[in-house]
Enzyme design. Structure first.
Site, PDB file in Angstrom:
ATOM      1  N   TYR A  31       0.848  -1.199   0.000  1.00  0.00           N
ATOM      2  CA  TYR A  31       0.000   0.000   0.000  1.00  0.00           C
ATOM      3  C   TYR A  31       0.877   1.241   0.000  1.00  0.00           C
ATOM      4  O   TYR A  31       1.919   1.271   0.654  1.00  0.00           O
ATOM      5  CB  TYR A  31      -0.945  -0.061   1.209  1.00  0.00           C
ATOM      6  CG  TYR A  31      -1.884  -1.230   1.099  1.00  0.00           C
ATOM      7  CD1 TYR A  31      -3.078  -1.119   0.400  1.00  0.00           C
ATOM      8  CD2 TYR A  31      -1.543  -2.482   1.615  1.00  0.00           C
ATOM      9  CE1 TYR A  31      -3.925  -2.208   0.238  1.00  0.00           C
ATOM     10  CE2 TYR A  31      -2.382  -3.584   1.464  1.00  0.00           C
ATOM     11  CZ  TYR A  31      -3.572  -3.435   0.778  1.00  0.00           C
ATOM     12  OH  TYR A  31      -4.395  -4.514   0.611  1.00  0.00           O
ATOM     13  N   TYR A  73     -16.102  -0.134   2.610  1.00  0.00           N
ATOM     14  CA  TYR A  73     -15.147  -1.028   1.961  1.00  0.00           C
ATOM     15  C   TYR A  73     -14.010  -1.357   2.928  1.00  0.00           C
ATOM     16  O   TYR A  73     -13.328  -0.449   3.431  1.00  0.00           O
ATOM     17  CB  TYR A  73     -14.593  -0.351   0.697  1.00  0.00           C
ATOM     18  CG  TYR A  73     -13.603  -1.204  -0.050  1.00  0.00           C
ATOM     19  CD1 TYR A  73     -13.952  -2.469  -0.513  1.00  0.00           C
ATOM     20  CD2 TYR A  73     -12.303  -0.759  -0.290  1.00  0.00           C
ATOM     21  CE1 TYR A  73     -13.044  -3.267  -1.193  1.00  0.00           C
ATOM     22  CE2 TYR A  73     -11.391  -1.546  -0.972  1.00  0.00           C
ATOM     23  CZ  TYR A  73     -11.772  -2.804  -1.418  1.00  0.00           C
ATOM     24  OH  TYR A  73     -10.869  -3.597  -2.081  1.00  0.00           O
ATOM     25  N   HIS A 112     -12.479  -7.333  -1.102  1.00  0.00           N
ATOM     26  CA  HIS A 112     -11.940  -8.307  -2.067  1.00  0.00           C
ATOM     27  C   HIS A 112     -11.062  -9.302  -1.318  1.00  0.00           C
ATOM     28  O   HIS A 112     -10.311  -8.916  -0.431  1.00  0.00           O
ATOM     29  CB  HIS A 112     -11.079  -7.599  -3.122  1.00  0.00           C
ATOM     30  CG  HIS A 112     -11.871  -6.735  -4.046  1.00  0.00           C
ATOM     31  ND1 HIS A 112     -12.084  -5.398  -3.804  1.00  0.00           N
ATOM     32  CD2 HIS A 112     -12.513  -7.028  -5.198  1.00  0.00           C
ATOM     33  CE1 HIS A 112     -12.826  -4.905  -4.790  1.00  0.00           C
ATOM     34  NE2 HIS A 112     -13.100  -5.864  -5.645  1.00  0.00           N
ATOM     35  N   LYS A 126     -18.627 -16.634   8.223  1.00  0.00           N
ATOM     36  CA  LYS A 126     -19.138 -16.791   9.584  1.00  0.00           C
ATOM     37  C   LYS A 126     -19.916 -15.551  10.035  1.00  0.00           C
ATOM     38  O   LYS A 126     -20.814 -15.635  10.865  1.00  0.00           O
ATOM     39  CB  LYS A 126     -17.944 -17.046  10.515  1.00  0.00           C
ATOM     40  CG  LYS A 126     -18.361 -17.546  11.858  1.00  0.00           C
ATOM     41  CD  LYS A 126     -17.221 -17.757  12.802  1.00  0.00           C
ATOM     42  CE  LYS A 126     -17.821 -17.886  14.202  1.00  0.00           C
ATOM     43  NZ  LYS A 126     -16.819 -17.759  15.236  1.00  0.00           N
TER      44      LYS A 126
HETATM   45  C1  LIG Z   1      -8.762 -13.717   8.049  1.00  0.00           C
HETATM   46  C2  LIG Z   1      -8.099 -13.309   9.370  1.00  0.00           C
HETATM   47  C3  LIG Z   1      -8.172 -11.803   9.535  1.00  0.00           C
HETATM   48  C4  LIG Z   1      -8.852 -13.990  10.535  1.00  0.00           C
HETATM   49  O1  LIG Z   1      -8.312 -13.496  11.757  1.00  0.00           O
HETATM   50  P1  LIG Z   1      -8.292 -14.344  13.102  1.00  0.00           P
HETATM   51  O2  LIG Z   1      -7.831 -13.463  14.205  1.00  0.00           O
HETATM   52  O3  LIG Z   1      -7.536 -15.611  12.895  1.00  0.00           O
HETATM   53  O4  LIG Z   1      -9.853 -14.691  13.247  1.00  0.00           O
HETATM   54  P2  LIG Z   1     -10.641 -15.212  14.537  1.00  0.00           P
HETATM   55  O5  LIG Z   1      -9.720 -15.884  15.505  1.00  0.00           O
HETATM   56  O6  LIG Z   1     -11.442 -14.078  15.081  1.00  0.00           O
HETATM   57  O7  LIG Z   1     -11.605 -16.295  13.844  1.00  0.00           O
HETATM   58  C5  LIG Z   1     -13.011 -16.289  14.016  1.00  0.00           C
HETATM   59  C6  LIG Z   1     -13.599 -17.480  13.286  1.00  0.00           C
HETATM   60  O8  LIG Z   1     -13.436 -17.355  11.867  1.00  0.00           O
HETATM   61  C7  LIG Z   1     -13.219 -18.662  11.293  1.00  0.00           C
HETATM   62  N1  LIG Z   1     -11.848 -18.718  10.774  1.00  0.00           N
HETATM   63  C8  LIG Z   1     -10.840 -17.808  10.942  1.00  0.00           C
HETATM   64  N2  LIG Z   1      -9.727 -18.226  10.305  1.00  0.00           N
HETATM   65  C9  LIG Z   1     -10.017 -19.403   9.728  1.00  0.00           C
HETATM   66  C10 LIG Z   1      -9.255 -20.328   8.965  1.00  0.00           C
HETATM   67  N3  LIG Z   1      -7.965 -20.110   8.649  1.00  0.00           N
HETATM   68  N4  LIG Z   1      -9.862 -21.460   8.547  1.00  0.00           N
HETATM   69  C11 LIG Z   1     -11.165 -21.726   8.857  1.00  0.00           C
HETATM   70  N5  LIG Z   1     -11.938 -20.886   9.603  1.00  0.00           N
HETATM   71  C12 LIG Z   1     -11.365 -19.743  10.027  1.00  0.00           C
HETATM   72  C13 LIG Z   1     -13.386 -19.643  12.426  1.00  0.00           C
HETATM   73  O9  LIG Z   1     -14.768 -19.996  12.482  1.00  0.00           O
HETATM   74  C14 LIG Z   1     -12.982 -18.815  13.631  1.00  0.00           C
HETATM   75  O10 LIG Z   1     -13.539 -19.284  14.852  1.00  0.00           O
HETATM   76  P3  LIG Z   1     -12.761 -20.477  15.675  1.00  0.00           P
HETATM   77  O11 LIG Z   1     -11.314 -20.106  15.740  1.00  0.00           O
HETATM   78  O12 LIG Z   1     -13.450 -20.459  16.998  1.00  0.00           O
HETATM   79  O13 LIG Z   1     -13.000 -21.724  14.872  1.00  0.00           O
HETATM   80  C15 LIG Z   1      -6.614 -13.820   9.414  1.00  0.00           C
HETATM   81  O14 LIG Z   1      -6.562 -15.169   9.009  1.00  0.00           O
HETATM   82  C16 LIG Z   1      -5.664 -12.994   8.568  1.00  0.00           C
HETATM   83  O15 LIG Z   1      -5.142 -11.984   9.015  1.00  0.00           O
HETATM   84  N6  LIG Z   1      -5.418 -13.454   7.323  1.00  0.00           N
HETATM   85  C17 LIG Z   1      -4.487 -12.748   6.436  1.00  0.00           C
HETATM   86  C18 LIG Z   1      -5.046 -11.440   5.969  1.00  0.00           C
HETATM   87  C19 LIG Z   1      -6.291 -11.618   5.142  1.00  0.00           C
HETATM   88  O16 LIG Z   1      -6.367 -12.496   4.313  1.00  0.00           O
HETATM   89  N7  LIG Z   1      -7.305 -10.778   5.378  1.00  0.00           N
HETATM   90  C20 LIG Z   1      -8.561 -10.878   4.658  1.00  0.00           C
HETATM   91  C21 LIG Z   1      -8.684  -9.898   3.544  1.00  0.00           C
HETATM   92  S1  LIG Z   1      -8.872  -8.230   4.159  1.00  0.00           S
END
Ligand SMILES: CC(C)(COP(=O)(O)OP(=O)(O)OC[C@H]1O[C@@H](n2cnc3c(N)ncnc32)[C@H](O)[C@@H]1OP(=O)(O)O)[C@@H](O)C(=O)NCCC(=O)NCCS
Length: 157
Positions: A31, A73, A112, A126
């Protein structure tokens, strides 16, 4: 053992470098300066997430108005890999959901997601987001280049 503390804090000129570093580690897309300049003006739409006082996550959104539709967004919402599945993403997304609910004048929230990002797709589904479109060649410099548009409808129009 005491429960870990997950808190959100404002993005300020003092800590914006931490957000930049975090985004560089978490996202395959980089970014530019304009993005971070806007983030400093974003108020509640940009937050850092702290796990026991360490910066481990960040969320940045902007308001998008098109054809009379007011949409939020999500530009970035991410958490460092070792701190995933601890509720940090949920804390950030709940903040965004509370914000739009309080404002009351948003039609939808959208973002996205790269088509192979199964974790993010599960996370957003979820919370009631659905894939409404898939854009071919959305990303210029990363593979796969296609993106799903995820959307949560707030007001039926
Ligand atoms: C997507 C992201 C933000 C999730 O953050 P996180 O802190 O791990 O999420 P949470 O702990 O609050 O998860 C809540 C629920 O979402 C679901 N979930 C989160 N990550 C998951 C995974 N990798 N696989 C399956 N389910 C998932 C689960 O249901 C989870 O609940 P549980 O842990 O009790 O099973 C994180 O994986 C991330 O930063 N990814 C890289 C950046 C990205 O891709 N961002 C999205 C585009 S903006």
């Amino acid at each position: 053992m005491r429960k870990a503390r997950i808190e959100l804090g404002d993005v300020t000129p003092h800590n914006i470098k931490q957000l930049k570093l975090l985004n560089q580690v978490v996202f395959p897309v980089s970014y530019n300066d304009k993005f971070y300049k806007d983030v400093l003006e974003a108020g509640e739409l940009a937050k850092l997430a702290y796990y026991n006082d360490m910066v481990v996550g960040g969320v940045c959104c902007r308001v998008d108005v098109l054809d009379g539709q007011r949409r939020l967004y999500i530009m970035t919402l991410g958490c460092l890999a070792p701190y995933r599945r601890l509720g940090i993403g949920t804390k950030m997304l709940e903040h965004v959901l509370n914000f739009v609910e309080k404002e009351g004048n948003f039609n939808s929230i959208f973002l996205h997601v790269q088509v192979n990002n199964d974790g993010a797709l599960d996370f957003y589904k979820k919370f009631g987001f659905e894939v409404v479109e898939t854009k071919q060649h959305y990303y210029k410099r990363i593979e796969p280049a296609d993106a799903h548009v995820l959307q949560k409808t707030l007001v039926k129009s």
